[in-house]
Design a protein around this motif. Sequence first.
Motif, PDB file in Angstrom:
ATOM      1  N   PHE A 145       0.847  -1.197   0.000  1.00 12.45           N
ATOM      2  CA  PHE A 145       0.000   0.000   0.000  1.00 12.45           C
ATOM      3  C   PHE A 145       0.875   1.236   0.000  1.00 12.45           C
ATOM      4  O   PHE A 145       1.793   1.368   0.800  1.00 12.45           O
ATOM      5  CB  PHE A 145      -0.970  -0.035   1.179  1.00 12.45           C
ATOM      6  CG  PHE A 145      -2.054  -1.046   0.937  1.00 12.45           C
ATOM      7  CD1 PHE A 145      -3.233  -0.684   0.324  1.00 12.45           C
ATOM      8  CD2 PHE A 145      -1.844  -2.389   1.238  1.00 12.45           C
ATOM      9  CE1 PHE A 145      -4.207  -1.630   0.036  1.00 12.45           C
ATOM     10  CE2 PHE A 145      -2.809  -3.341   0.962  1.00 12.45           C
ATOM     11  CZ  PHE A 145      -3.993  -2.963   0.355  1.00 12.45           C
ATOM     12  N   SER A 146       0.567   2.106  -0.940  1.00 14.74           N
ATOM     13  CA  SER A 146       1.414   3.250  -1.201  1.00 14.74           C
ATOM     14  C   SER A 146       0.621   4.532  -0.973  1.00 14.74           C
ATOM     15  O   SER A 146      -0.570   4.601  -1.297  1.00 14.74           O
ATOM     16  CB  SER A 146       1.875   3.126  -2.656  1.00 14.74           C
ATOM     17  OG  SER A 146       2.171   4.359  -3.232  1.00 14.74           O
ATOM     18  N   PHE A 147       1.269   5.547  -0.408  1.00 18.20           N
ATOM     19  CA  PHE A 147       0.559   6.818  -0.178  1.00 18.20           C
ATOM     20  C   PHE A 147       1.083   7.928  -1.075  1.00 18.20           C
ATOM     21  O   PHE A 147       0.549   9.019  -1.091  1.00 18.20           O
ATOM     22  CB  PHE A 147       0.691   7.260   1.290  1.00 18.20           C
ATOM     23  CG  PHE A 147       2.128   7.532   1.686  1.00 18.20           C
ATOM     24  CD1 PHE A 147       2.938   6.521   2.165  1.00 18.20           C
ATOM     25  CD2 PHE A 147       2.654   8.804   1.550  1.00 18.20           C
ATOM     26  CE1 PHE A 147       4.258   6.771   2.506  1.00 18.20           C
ATOM     27  CE2 PHE A 147       3.976   9.067   1.898  1.00 18.20           C
ATOM     28  CZ  PHE A 147       4.775   8.044   2.374  1.00 18.20           C
ATOM     29  N   LEU A 148       2.164   7.638  -1.817  1.00 25.20           N
ATOM     30  CA  LEU A 148       2.824   8.733  -2.528  1.00 25.20           C
ATOM     31  C   LEU A 148       2.951   8.534  -4.039  1.00 25.20           C
ATOM     32  O   LEU A 148       2.406   9.309  -4.822  1.00 25.20           O
ATOM     33  CB  LEU A 148       4.209   8.943  -1.898  1.00 25.20           C
ATOM     34  CG  LEU A 148       5.145   9.941  -2.536  1.00 25.20           C
ATOM     35  CD1 LEU A 148       4.541  11.332  -2.529  1.00 25.20           C
ATOM     36  CD2 LEU A 148       6.494   9.947  -1.795  1.00 25.20           C
ATOM     37  N   SER A 149       3.680   7.501  -4.451  1.00 29.40           N
ATOM     38  CA  SER A 149       4.003   7.425  -5.877  1.00 29.40           C
ATOM     39  C   SER A 149       4.482   6.050  -6.310  1.00 29.40           C
ATOM     40  O   SER A 149       4.968   5.261  -5.497  1.00 29.40           O
ATOM     41  CB  SER A 149       5.113   8.429  -6.193  1.00 29.40           C
ATOM     42  OG  SER A 149       6.290   8.042  -5.505  1.00 29.40           O
ATOM     43  N   VAL A 150       4.345   5.812  -7.601  1.00 28.38           N
ATOM     44  CA  VAL A 150       5.040   4.703  -8.259  1.00 28.38           C
ATOM     45  C   VAL A 150       5.855   5.361  -9.374  1.00 28.38           C
ATOM     46  O   VAL A 150       5.307   6.192 -10.117  1.00 28.38           O
ATOM     47  CB  VAL A 150       4.046   3.683  -8.867  1.00 28.38           C
ATOM     48  CG1 VAL A 150       4.792   2.608  -9.654  1.00 28.38           C
ATOM     49  CG2 VAL A 150       3.187   3.043  -7.780  1.00 28.38           C
ATOM     50  N   ALA A 151       7.133   5.056  -9.464  1.00 25.54           N
ATOM     51  CA  ALA A 151       7.961   5.729 -10.470  1.00 25.54           C
ATOM     52  C   ALA A 151       8.816   4.740 -11.237  1.00 25.54           C
ATOM     53  O   ALA A 151       9.285   3.734 -10.684  1.00 25.54           O
ATOM     54  CB  ALA A 151       8.855   6.770  -9.790  1.00 25.54           C
ATOM     55  N   TRP A 152       9.007   5.042 -12.499  1.00 21.68           N
ATOM     56  CA  TRP A 152       9.866   4.226 -13.374  1.00 21.68           C
ATOM     57  C   TRP A 152      10.605   5.167 -14.309  1.00 21.68           C
ATOM     58  O   TRP A 152      10.016   6.133 -14.807  1.00 21.68           O
ATOM     59  CB  TRP A 152       9.004   3.256 -14.188  1.00 21.68           C
ATOM     60  CG  TRP A 152       9.780   2.388 -15.147  1.00 21.68           C
ATOM     61  CD1 TRP A 152      10.910   1.677 -14.872  1.00 21.68           C
ATOM     62  CD2 TRP A 152       9.464   2.121 -16.521  1.00 21.68           C
ATOM     63  NE1 TRP A 152      11.316   0.973 -15.975  1.00 21.68           N
ATOM     64  CE2 TRP A 152      10.447   1.223 -17.009  1.00 21.68           C
ATOM     65  CE3 TRP A 152       8.448   2.542 -17.381  1.00 21.68           C
ATOM     66  CZ2 TRP A 152      10.451   0.749 -18.329  1.00 21.68           C
ATOM     67  CZ3 TRP A 152       8.446   2.059 -18.686  1.00 21.68           C
ATOM     68  CH2 TRP A 152       9.432   1.171 -19.159  1.00 21.68           C
ATOM     69  N   GLY A 153      11.885   4.865 -14.542  1.00 22.35           N
ATOM     70  CA  GLY A 153      12.663   5.680 -15.472  1.00 22.35           C
ATOM     71  C   GLY A 153      13.411   6.763 -14.726  1.00 22.35           C
ATOM     72  O   GLY A 153      13.938   6.553 -13.630  1.00 22.35           O
TER      73      GLY A 153
END
Length: 595
Positions: free
Chosen positions: A298-306
Amino acid sequence: MSLEQWQVSDTLLHGEFGVYPSKGIRYALSLTRTGLHIQRLVPKPEDDQRTVLPLLDMVGCHTLRNRSSTDSFAYFSIYSYPLKKKKVTMGSSRTRQRLVRTFRVDEASEYEKNQAVAEKWATAIKCLVHGLPIGSEPEFVPGLLPRARRLMLLLNPFGGRGNALQQCHAHILPMITEADISYNLIQTERHNHARELVQGINLAEWDGIVVISGDGLLYEVINGLMERPDWEDAIKMPVGIIPCGSGNALAGSINYNAGFEQAMGSELLLNCILLLCRGTVVPMDLVSVTSCSGIRSFSFLSVAWGFISDVDIESEKYRHMGSARFTVGTMVRVASLRTYRGRLSYLPVLDAHRPISRSITLAPNGSLVPFHRAQLHRTISDIGLCEERNVMYKRSSASLDTNELPSFETSPSPSSPTALHSSSFTFDSVTDDPLQHNHVLPNDMEPQTHHQVNGPKDDLLAPMEHPVPKTWVTVEEDFVLVLAIYQSHLGADLLTAPFSFFDDGLIHLFFVKAGISRAALVRLFLAMEKGTHFETQCPYLIHVPVRAFRLEPLTRKGIITVDGERVEYGPIQAQIHNGLSNLITGSHRVRMTNF
Ligand code: ADP
Ligand code: MG
């Protein structure tokens, strides 16, 4: 303005008092819903001096009695932290400075009568600081106040530049003591310690869990709460953050929500402590993220790629620089810009211009829970703050005695075995770009700990091995970055999604397509400091509000982060759960941004 006008129509209390230390000067005080108006009483009107202490800068008020003398005076001290401009070599900077004003109640000949007046003022100020509902003709009796809040403070001694403990002694503990918050401070000893710790606590003992660190420690706390069998209750525990990490995105968002100017360093720190002392709690969305091997977090902020996740993880080696590590990391990564081929699918939200918003005030928690302090079940370090606390208390009360000293005790606890989980996934295709091969990242992530999967059903997601639902949109591109963010800030100084609210039910999906020049990318990030990156009209930058997405990397190596923490690399999908958690923001929504 005449004195009558100045003793404003919404005056809740009015009185004339001496001060401490006594200089023979007297003041007329008028307390309104927004501040304390202080007028120095002088014989000549031209010497008239008036100041206002805004309630927004106050953390609390204590009543005191002179220890040595047998006089009948009672005192009340108001603790506030006004913002001051200070001159530095290159221009000016802002900082909050502690200001204590102590007034002497001396009208009656018996101490008890003076003390009752001092108590009335202290109660009124605390009610206002905590935003408690106040009627038109309130009686400020101490019974109006809820019991002192109890917070579990979790401190990562290695967060940011590693000075969290120092900040704790210098600012955090003194301020929350002034705000009558009872606390238990625990230093984390290792990665995932906080996650294990919150699984074993008795929820009824706490009014909130606050991390003194960066975003990574809150990610642990949220997932620890979700791993409990009673996750539905546990995740409602208000959580908070005091920025002592290098990634302080949530603190930046809380600061922005309160209407404060964007801040870094000690200004952001003090703003956030001030807000914590006020204690307003609002619902916060969580995003359930499922990796290719089925691990759900469970995430409250972000998912990032690259680009963004590369900078985040590669800049770990510049950790000693604090948040400046991201600036250096960005420059390094711009110099050798990579692109990543991938497939991005999402469920767009068509009416995203009407954000959903609910706000509640939970804290201080008025409901009385039976107070049994069970021991924590895990080994924790206790840094012996009993002593510290007394010292600080003495500092704030000078030669005066306090009538109340908040309780404090320490807790001990054990660790539990964790099962290791290995994972694998297959690519649909691989782009073997020679540039990417030259710069491949080591896939040296630790094997992920396998935790129990709880939480609400992901009703918007198809199983990863199935195609996405027909209503979704899919793009296949060479990306410079993909970012799903659900807070306004990606870092304390990066206003990435200015229109985002804690509980808007939206994932703001951004991507930057290959073809963007290095200069344009730098311009985007510079503009993001003020939240004006949309105004650059960059055709490579796309923003879509969505409720769910699936990201399938088609480039063999890379880094994916969830809330700034590296996760296994491969296909990943996620969906929003509206208002699943509660966040201590200290303010309801102040800004009026409309998207
Ligand atoms: P920062 O913003 O500086 O990265 P975080 O709060 O995000 O700070 O923490 C960084 C990492 O440190 C997280 O992965 C967290 O789990 C881990 N961590 C927490 N406590 C400790 C500890 N005592 N020793 C080592 N790592 C820790
Ligand atoms: Mg949001």
